[in-house]
Motif scaffolding. Structure first.
Motif, PDB file in Angstrom:
ATOM      1  N   THR A 102       0.691  -1.289   0.193  1.00 13.18           N
ATOM      2  CA  THR A 102       0.019  -0.076  -0.013  1.00 13.18           C
ATOM      3  C   THR A 102       0.758   1.372  -0.139  1.00 13.18           C
ATOM      4  O   THR A 102       2.001   1.106  -0.007  1.00 13.18           O
ATOM      5  N   ALA A 103       0.466   2.404   0.252  1.00  9.88           N
ATOM      6  CA  ALA A 103       0.875   3.613   0.056  1.00  9.88           C
ATOM      7  C   ALA A 103       1.946   3.742   1.380  1.00  9.88           C
ATOM      8  O   ALA A 103       2.859   4.334   1.445  1.00  9.88           O
ATOM      9  N   GLN A 104       1.708   2.807   2.412  1.00 11.22           N
ATOM     10  CA  GLN A 104       2.384   2.913   3.519  1.00 11.22           C
ATOM     11  C   GLN A 104       3.814   2.255   3.232  1.00 11.22           C
ATOM     12  O   GLN A 104       4.686   2.761   3.976  1.00 11.22           O
ATOM     13  N   ILE A 105       3.912   1.112   2.631  1.00 12.85           N
ATOM     14  CA  ILE A 105       5.108   0.586   2.406  1.00 12.85           C
ATOM     15  C   ILE A 105       5.054  -0.358   1.347  1.00 12.85           C
ATOM     16  O   ILE A 105       3.806  -0.808   0.845  1.00 12.85           O
ATOM     17  N   ASN A 106       6.061  -0.610   0.454  1.00 17.14           N
ATOM     18  CA  ASN A 106       6.252  -1.493  -0.684  1.00 17.14           C
ATOM     19  C   ASN A 106       5.984  -2.879  -0.268  1.00 17.14           C
ATOM     20  O   ASN A 106       6.069  -3.370   0.749  1.00 17.14           O
ATOM     21  N   GLY A 107       5.236  -3.513  -1.328  1.00 19.14           N
ATOM     22  CA  GLY A 107       4.819  -4.994  -1.082  1.00 19.14           C
ATOM     23  C   GLY A 107       5.784  -6.080  -1.707  1.00 19.14           C
ATOM     24  O   GLY A 107       7.039  -5.675  -1.852  1.00 19.14           O
ATOM     25  N   CYS A 108       5.297  -7.221  -1.840  1.00 14.82           N
ATOM     26  CA  CYS A 108       5.923  -8.358  -2.040  1.00 14.82           C
ATOM     27  C   CYS A 108       5.874  -8.818  -3.333  1.00 14.82           C
ATOM     28  O   CYS A 108       6.509  -9.980  -3.787  1.00 14.82           O
ATOM     29  N   GLN A 109       5.172  -8.133  -4.046  1.00 15.88           N
ATOM     30  CA  GLN A 109       5.017  -8.658  -5.717  1.00 15.88           C
ATOM     31  C   GLN A 109       6.359  -8.319  -6.555  1.00 15.88           C
ATOM     32  O   GLN A 109       6.085  -7.269  -7.182  1.00 15.88           O
ATOM     33  N   ALA A 110       7.279  -8.793  -5.809  1.00 17.39           N
ATOM     34  CA  ALA A 110       8.736  -8.387  -6.394  1.00 17.39           C
ATOM     35  C   ALA A 110       9.822  -9.489  -6.097  1.00 17.39           C
ATOM     36  O   ALA A 110       9.470 -10.507  -5.569  1.00 17.39           O
ATOM     37  N   GLU A 111      11.106  -9.312  -6.620  1.00 16.42           N
ATOM     38  CA  GLU A 111      11.889 -10.479  -6.236  1.00 16.42           C
ATOM     39  C   GLU A 111      12.519 -10.289  -4.820  1.00 16.42           C
ATOM     40  O   GLU A 111      12.713 -11.372  -4.185  1.00 16.42           O
ATOM     41  N   PHE A 112      12.270  -9.183  -4.189  1.00 17.52           N
ATOM     42  CA  PHE A 112      12.716  -8.993  -2.815  1.00 17.52           C
ATOM     43  C   PHE A 112      11.732  -8.277  -1.983  1.00 17.52           C
ATOM     44  O   PHE A 112      11.104  -7.340  -2.621  1.00 17.52           O
ATOM     45  N   VAL A 113      11.372  -8.455  -0.704  1.00 18.94           N
ATOM     46  CA  VAL A 113      10.614  -7.548   0.131  1.00 18.94           C
ATOM     47  C   VAL A 113      11.185  -7.003   1.649  1.00 18.94           C
ATOM     48  O   VAL A 113      11.812  -8.109   2.174  1.00 18.94           O
ATOM     49  N   ARG A 114      11.208  -5.806   1.844  1.00 22.33           N
ATOM     50  CA  ARG A 114      11.555  -5.892   3.123  1.00 22.33           C
ATOM     51  C   ARG A 114      10.419  -5.990   4.224  1.00 22.33           C
ATOM     52  O   ARG A 114       9.294  -5.496   3.906  1.00 22.33           O
ATOM     53  N   VAL A 115      10.643  -6.638   5.290  1.00 21.52           N
ATOM     54  CA  VAL A 115       9.724  -7.001   6.218  1.00 21.52           C
ATOM     55  C   VAL A 115       9.895  -6.358   7.658  1.00 21.52           C
ATOM     56  O   VAL A 115      10.771  -6.647   8.405  1.00 21.52           O
ATOM     57  N   PRO A 116       9.243  -5.309   8.074  1.00 23.57           N
ATOM     58  CA  PRO A 116       9.482  -4.830   9.247  1.00 23.57           C
ATOM     59  C   PRO A 116       8.939  -5.638  10.474  1.00 23.57           C
ATOM     60  O   PRO A 116       7.745  -6.590   9.943  1.00 23.57           O
ATOM     61  N   ASP A 117       9.115  -5.382  11.636  1.00 23.02           N
ATOM     62  CA  ASP A 117       8.980  -6.491  12.685  1.00 23.02           C
ATOM     63  C   ASP A 117       8.754  -7.755  12.538  1.00 23.02           C
ATOM     64  O   ASP A 117       7.824  -8.520  12.396  1.00 23.02           O
ATOM     65  N   ALA A 118       9.861  -8.298  12.077  1.00 22.97           N
ATOM     66  CA  ALA A 118       9.841  -9.571  11.383  1.00 22.97           C
ATOM     67  C   ALA A 118       9.532 -10.564  12.284  1.00 22.97           C
ATOM     68  O   ALA A 118       8.708 -11.754  11.873  1.00 22.97           O
ATOM     69  N   ASP A 119       9.490 -10.678  13.510  1.00 28.18           N
ATOM     70  CA  ASP A 119       9.329 -11.615  14.432  1.00 28.18           C
ATOM     71  C   ASP A 119       7.949 -11.790  14.714  1.00 28.18           C
ATOM     72  O   ASP A 119       7.360 -12.969  14.949  1.00 28.18           O
ATOM     73  N   GLY A 120       7.121 -10.712  14.628  1.00 30.51           N
ATOM     74  CA  GLY A 120       5.669 -10.900  14.390  1.00 30.51           C
ATOM     75  C   GLY A 120       4.843 -10.821  12.941  1.00 30.51           C
ATOM     76  O   GLY A 120       3.726 -11.269  12.863  1.00 30.51           O
ATOM     77  N   SER A 121       5.779 -10.769  12.081  1.00 26.48           N
ATOM     78  CA  SER A 121       5.340 -10.909  10.600  1.00 26.48           C
ATOM     79  C   SER A 121       5.651 -11.840   9.641  1.00 26.48           C
ATOM     80  O   SER A 121       5.269 -11.771   8.472  1.00 26.48           O
ATOM     81  N   LEU A 122       6.629 -12.527  10.053  1.00 29.33           N
ATOM     82  CA  LEU A 122       7.159 -13.705   9.293  1.00 29.33           C
ATOM     83  C   LEU A 122       6.773 -14.967  10.058  1.00 29.33           C
ATOM     84  O   LEU A 122       7.114 -14.913  11.453  1.00 29.33           O
ATOM     85  N   MET A 123       6.495 -16.075   9.392  1.00 29.39           N
ATOM     86  CA  MET A 123       6.512 -17.286   9.931  1.00 29.39           C
ATOM     87  C   MET A 123       7.336 -18.445   9.425  1.00 29.39           C
ATOM     88  O   MET A 123       7.222 -18.460   8.222  1.00 29.39           O
ATOM     89  N   LEU A 124       7.851 -19.400   9.928  1.00 31.99           N
ATOM     90  CA  LEU A 124       8.497 -20.425   9.578  1.00 31.99           C
ATOM     91  C   LEU A 124       7.610 -21.382   8.759  1.00 31.99           C
ATOM     92  O   LEU A 124       6.312 -21.617   9.243  1.00 31.99           O
ATOM     93  N   ALA A 125       7.808 -21.690   7.575  1.00 31.02           N
ATOM     94  CA  ALA A 125       6.977 -22.573   6.695  1.00 31.02           C
ATOM     95  C   ALA A 125       6.996 -24.011   7.063  1.00 31.02           C
ATOM     96  O   ALA A 125       8.206 -24.708   7.183  1.00 31.02           O
ATOM     97  N   PRO A 126       5.845 -24.504   7.444  1.00 30.76           N
ATOM     98  CA  PRO A 126       5.727 -25.898   7.333  1.00 30.76           C
ATOM     99  C   PRO A 126       6.361 -26.685   6.163  1.00 30.76           C
ATOM    100  O   PRO A 126       6.175 -26.369   5.000  1.00 30.76           O
ATOM    101  N   PRO A 127       6.959 -27.901   6.514  1.00 39.39           N
ATOM    102  CA  PRO A 127       7.848 -28.522   5.485  1.00 39.39           C
ATOM    103  C   PRO A 127       7.063 -29.247   4.335  1.00 39.39           C
ATOM    104  O   PRO A 127       7.502 -29.585   3.333  1.00 39.39           O
ATOM    105  N   ASP A 128       5.627 -29.423   4.697  1.00 38.79           N
ATOM    106  CA  ASP A 128       5.103 -30.287   3.945  1.00 38.79           C
ATOM    107  C   ASP A 128       3.837 -29.589   2.990  1.00 38.79           C
ATOM    108  O   ASP A 128       2.998 -30.139   2.474  1.00 38.79           O
ATOM    109  N   ILE A 129       3.925 -28.094   2.949  1.00 34.51           N
ATOM    110  CA  ILE A 129       3.120 -27.451   1.964  1.00 34.51           C
ATOM    111  C   ILE A 129       3.879 -26.625   0.857  1.00 34.51           C
ATOM    112  O   ILE A 129       4.934 -25.994   1.561  1.00 34.51           O
ATOM    113  N   GLU A 130       3.569 -26.907  -0.170  1.00 32.10           N
ATOM    114  CA  GLU A 130       4.523 -25.994  -1.311  1.00 32.10           C
ATOM    115  C   GLU A 130       4.300 -24.657  -1.320  1.00 32.10           C
ATOM    116  O   GLU A 130       3.277 -24.097  -0.832  1.00 32.10           O
TER     117      GLU A 130
END
Length: 347
Positions: free
Chosen positions: A113-141
Motif C-alpha cells: 500500500t502507500a504505507q510500505i512497498n509490497g511483496c510482488q517483487a523479487e525481494f521485500v523488506r519486512v518490518p517487525d519480522a518476529d511478528g510478521s514472518l512465520m517459518l513455513a511448514p515443510p509439507d506445503i508447497e
C-alpha cells in the motif's frame, strides 16, 4: 542493484518496473527473497479505482520466500529460513498485540500500500519480522502456503467470529456466507469443519459456487435462486443464525443484515469503502451482534494453520493461474474480471 517489481500507477495501470533492492532499515527488519506472491481481492479496490489512495508503490501482501538478511533484534527467523509473510505487520510488543489485537498493532503497516512497498517483487523488506514472518511448514508447497498470508486466516476469522458465540449447538445452526471468492470458500470450509448444520453460500459466479459446494456448502445463485426464501425455510422463518460477509460492498452488507435473524451474529471481513447501509435504529431493533474489520492474522494463525493443514488437499484447485512476475498486469485483469480463482506470481 535493482530488482523487478509490480508497481501500480493508477486504476487498471499495472507495470513491472526496476526498483532498488530493499535493505534493512531497523533492527527488527528482515529481507526476504520472494518465491511466490498472490494477488488478493483487497488489491482490486485500488486497481478498480474504488479506494482513495496514492500510487507508485510496489503491490502485494501475500508471499512465501527465503530470508536473506535479518536485523540484530530479530530472534524467530534467520538467514536461509523458508518463511511465509503476513499481510500486515505486527510488533508483538505494543498493548494491542499483547491483547491479541494484532490487526491493530500501533506499528502495523499494510504491505503493498502507500504505507510500505509490497511483496510482488523479487525481494521485500519486512518490518517487525518476529511478528510478521512465520517459518513455513515443510509439507506445503510455496504457492499453496501463500494462502496463509491473508486469505485463509481471514476466512477462518470471519467464520469463527460469526459462529463461536452462537447460543444453540452448532449442528443445529444455519449460517450464510456471502461472497464465495477465495476468502469465502475458506470461511465456508471453516464453518463446515467446525460442525455447523447448514452453510448456505451466495455468489453470482457459478465456478465459485461449485468450489463452495466442494467445501461442504449449499450453493445459492444470486439473481437465480430465492435466497431469502431458502434461508427462511431452513430456519422456520427466523432467519440465519450467523452471516459471514466477505465482499466488502454496500449490497452485500445489506443482504447480510436482511438475512440475519433477531439476535443473530454478523461477521464482516469485506474491505468496505462506503457508508453503513443500515441505521443504528435498525441494528437496535434487531439486536444484532456485529463484528467488522481486518482479521488479526497473527493472533489466529496457529489455529487457522492447523485447520488449513488438515484440509490442504481441498485447495488443490483453488489456484487457477500461475504467472511469471512480468505478466502481473494480465493477472490483475483476469482476477478483476472474475476469470481467475487465485493468481500466483513467480518472480
Amino acid at each position: 542493484m535493482s530488482m523487478n517489481a509490480v508497481v501500480i500507477y493508477g486504476p487498471h495501470d499495472i507495470h513491472v518496473d526496476k526498483r532498488p533492492l530493499p535493505v534493512l532499515q531497523e533492527d527488527y527488519d528482515a529481507i526476504v527473497r520472494v518465491t511466490a506472491a498472490g494477488i488478493c481481492g483487497s488489491e482490486l479496490h485500488p486497481y478498480r479505482g474504488h479506494q482513495k489512495t496514492t500510487f507508485g508503490h510496489i503491490m502485494g501482501h501475500e508471499y512465501t520466500g527465503i530470508v536473506t538478511a535479518v536485523g540484530k533484534k530479530v530472534t524467530t527467523v534467520r538467514t536461509g529460513d523458508r518463511v511465509f509473510g503476513l499481510f500486515s505487520t505486527s510488533c508483538l510488543r505494543c498493548w494491542f498485540c499483547k491483547q491479541g489485537y494484532t490487526n491493530r498493532c500501533t506499528r502495523s503497516l499494510a504491505l503493498g500500500t502507500a504505507q510500505i512497498n509490497g511483496c510482488q517483487a523479487e525481494f521485500v523488506r519486512v518490518p517487525d519480522a518476529d511478528g510478521s514472518l512465520m517459518l513455513a511448514p515443510p509439507d506445503i508447497e510455496d504457492e499453496l502456503l501463500v494462502m496463509m498470508s491473508d486469505i485463509f486466516p481471514t476466512g477462518y476469522y470471519g467464520a469463527m467470529r460469526a459462529i463461536s458465540q452462537l447460543s444453540q449447538p452448532l449442528e443445529s445452526s444455519v449460517v450464510v456466507c456471502i461472497g464465495c471468492g477465495i476468502v469465502g470458500i475458506c470461511a465456508v470450509l471453516t464453518a463446515v469443519k467446525k460442525g455447523c448444520g447448514a452453510v448456505f453460500c451466495v455468489d453470482t459466479v457459478e465456478d465459485r459456487l461449485t468450489e463452495a459446494k466442494r467445501m461442504g456448502g449449499i450453493p445459492l445463485h444470486l439473481g437465480v435462486d430465492d435466497i431469502q426464501a431458502a434461508v427462511l425455510k431452513a430456519t422456520d422463518g427466523r432467519g440465519a443464525d450467523a452471516v459471514i460477509e466477505n465482499v466488502g460492498n454496500e449490497a452485500a452488507l445489506t443482504m447480510a443484515f436482511d438475512l440475519l435473524r433477531v439476535c443473530g451474529h454478523l461477521s464482516s471481513v469485506g474491505f468496505h469503502q462506503s457508508a453503513m447501509p443500515f441505521t443504528a435504529l435498525q441494528g437496535y431493533q434487531k439486536n444484532i451482534n456485529l463484528n467488522m474489520g481486518r482479521a488479526p492474522v497473527r493472533a489466529v494463525l496457529e489455529e487457522a494453520l492447523e485447520v488449513f493443514v488438515q484440509n490442504k488437499n481441498k485447495f488443490t484447485n483453488a489456484i487457477s493461474h500461475r504467472l511469471p512476475l512480468e505478466d502481473a498486469a494480465m493477472g490483475y485483469e483476469l482476477f478483476s474480471t472474475q476469470k481467475a480463482r487465485k493468481v500466483i506470481l513467480r518472480p
